[in-house]
Design an enzyme around this catalytic site. Sequence first.
Site, mmCIF file in Angstrom:
data_model
loop_
_atom_site.group_PDB
_atom_site.id
_atom_site.type_symbol
_atom_site.label_atom_id
_atom_site.label_comp_id
_atom_site.label_asym_id
_atom_site.label_seq_id
_atom_site.Cartn_x
_atom_site.Cartn_y
_atom_site.Cartn_z
ATOM 1 N N PRO A 355 -5.224 -0.452 3.829
ATOM 2 C CA PRO A 355 -6.032 -0.014 2.686
ATOM 3 C C PRO A 355 -7.390 -0.707 2.666
ATOM 4 O O PRO A 355 -7.601 -1.711 3.359
ATOM 5 C CB PRO A 355 -5.188 -0.408 1.470
ATOM 6 N N GLY A 359 -9.786 -6.731 4.868
ATOM 7 C CA GLY A 359 -10.449 -7.590 5.847
ATOM 8 C C GLY A 359 -10.443 -7.069 7.264
ATOM 9 O O GLY A 359 -10.572 -7.849 8.208
ATOM 10 N N SER A 679 10.994 9.212 -1.409
ATOM 11 C CA SER A 679 11.677 7.937 -1.636
ATOM 12 C C SER A 679 12.180 7.754 -3.066
ATOM 13 O O SER A 679 12.839 6.769 -3.363
ATOM 14 C CB SER A 679 10.744 6.774 -1.281
ATOM 15 N N LYS A 722 6.527 -2.266 -2.162
ATOM 16 C CA LYS A 722 7.412 -1.919 -3.271
ATOM 17 C C LYS A 722 8.105 -3.157 -3.842
ATOM 18 O O LYS A 722 8.224 -3.310 -5.065
ATOM 19 C CB LYS A 722 8.438 -0.892 -2.792
#
Length: 825
Positions: A355, A359, A679, A722
């Site tokens: 995402p 870095g 999921s 999660k």
Amino acid sequence: MTTRTLPLLPLRELVVFPHEVVPLFVGREKSIEALERAMAADRTILLCAQKRAKVNDPRPDGIRQTGTIGNILQLLKLPDGTVKVLVEGKKRAEIAAFVETDACFVVDARPLEVPEIEPSRQGEVDALVRSVQEAFENYVKLNKRVPPDLASSVRSIADPSRLADTIAAHVGFKLAAKQELLETPGAIERLTKILELLQGEIEVLQIEKKIRSRVKRQMEKNQKEYYLNEQMQAIQKELGSQDEFKNELQELEEAIRRKKLPDEAAKRLQKELKKLKMMSPMSAEATVVRNYIDTVLSVPWSERSEEKLDIAEAEKVLDEDHYGLEKPKERILEYLAVQSLVQKMKGPILCLVGPPGVGKTSLAKSVARATGREFVRVSLGGVRDEAEIRGHRRTYIGAMPGKIIQGMRRAGTVNPVFLLDEIDKMSMDFRGDPSAAMLEVLDPEQNTAFVDHFLDLDYDLSEVLFVCTANTLGGIPLPLRDRMEIIELSGYTDDEKLRIGRQYLIPKQKELHGLADVDVSFTDPALRELIQHYTKEAGVRSLEREIASVFRKLARDYVKDGKKKSSYKVDVRMIQKYLGPPKYRYNRAEDRDRIGLANGLAVTMVGGDLLPAETTVTAGKGKVTLTGSLGDVMQESARAAMTYVRSRALSFGLEPDFYEYVDFHVHFPEGAVPKDGPSAGITMVTSIVSALLRVPVRRDVAMTGEINLRGKVMAIGGLKEKVLAAYRAGIKTVICPKENEKDLREIPKNVLKVVGIELVETIDEVLRIALVAPDEDHPNVRFRGFLQGQEPLEPDDWQSVQAYMRERERKERAARANESSHGPH
């Protein structure tokens, strides 16, 4: 109408109209015989065009049926046996029959009369005549091959039929159009067709005139430029400018000699330099050649950086610049270890996927610093032209090398760290697919001989350490993905963000805002407040912005206080004072166990989050409503969950047809946020079973897993994110598929100490863990026993359902019979 027997003269590529005088050269024996017979009679002959001009001896069916009766005005026999004849067209006629075809063509010709014009159409005829005359005048003005006095002659013709024939005879219409005009007896129809044809001819002549004027201007410009260039060269020769060009050529020759070039490149440059010597220094081609030689000389061919192979030093540099990111760091250190053992190794091609803000780009800079290589970055976001990667061919004006060669030229060495940023953002259009061009660049087996269209030379990219970055793998084509080593970077945990903020971001922003000499400290609760309530991201970009905002306000206060205060301690109260009320909130566990409410887990672009599923059962007819902006996959997962619950109705202590009397509404809060993925399957089953059986779901349990129709729990992705979301929400137990056991090692140990992980294979295990064990007075004895750990529930079979339905029907019949026998008398 009467016919006349006349000799026939076939014409090639010519149509003769009435009132037209035409000179003809006749050489065919049949045609000369026809002329002699006409001269022996009354000098009258029929003139018809051949259908195919190249046929020397036409047959009757190869001659047009409509022609013109003509009068021979003059006939002259020439020394070579041919005949020159002057003929005047008199009247239209059509061939009724062929009388003779051997010695010459003799036909029965039927004259065609021009229909009289009705008095009611006289106004239309006058308008047509005037329009045709004006159009013909315009045609004469544009066509210099037509004598100007012809326009005045046409203007004096009053008869519409004669006017049409005269114009048709003098305008260069196509043969088919002239024949069509000849076959049209009516004057109005002929004038209409001529007006259309004239307008078409005028348009063509106007375009020709524009082209001629444009070509003339261009020729004048070229002649002027040539004359001025010749004058300039003469002046430069007098002033000695030619000597400068010679000096430049000598410098290029010396640069080629000094540069360590491959044989192919050296030969090409010598050839181009030889070509340049023969050119004028002011010519456009000389500029192109000089630019090519400069480009080839500026590209590194043998220059390389001396690599640092000290693994301990490299590890220290990587840790100084970035916290965490163990996988990419480990891969770079492995490469350096192998490089220290072998003489030459192909550079790895890494792709960092994660995402925004974790870095990826800055890590590539750290890799260059740790290895002692040059660093060059090329952004591929929005690139949609294949030529931007491979370059343009030199035939195009303004051609230049592609981004790869330009990057190598900036680096100045053959072994830089080459960052291809946002490789998943490339697109394609009619100019080509840049991702296809990247296949050669990122293939270690092919990039030893990469060919840029501008250089047109093999260039070795095998020593380059390519690092690509992407936010998602979905935007990278499969063939390109296959050539790269994928390293997935997940989002930072809150604890990692806390350390990054304290070790990297706060010192950096403190110096940038001029407070290096002021003691500024952030408390841990203040940093956690920033992380949890003022940012919502997987990386630390927003966190850095919020810290910068705090430092700006501290700088303002420091200046207001006259720069006297020497220390500031930033706590939660100051964060809220400077930045206002919290901007974000994360879902938290409920305060008590609730029926129909199960905690699911989801992964978003900003990390993991709690995803509650709510189910309500109401009286109805079996309708299932799904809300919460659910995608197609999630809706299919909900239908699978519902089907599974229905298939286990008897096992759950429900009527087999219970769904015919109730409606289900499954809702996921935050309806404006799109949700998708399989999921949440076990979450929806748990929520539905809880609502149906009125058994609460434990508030401190969250779950994730895909379900199939047999009740098996299947693997999911993003387990680390999660579990971190569950940890942040205060969840004590996370249920996940047994197949995801391998992913547990990625979860921080401090999180696993607080959050218990339950690995399951079936939905039975999920229900036992997630649902609160009912009291002894719960009416569903069988399900209560299942939750208390007795025999597992077996899937319902069709025979059991049928037997149950038959028994229920028997009892209903007995009840009705009993009611009727004891009814009122």
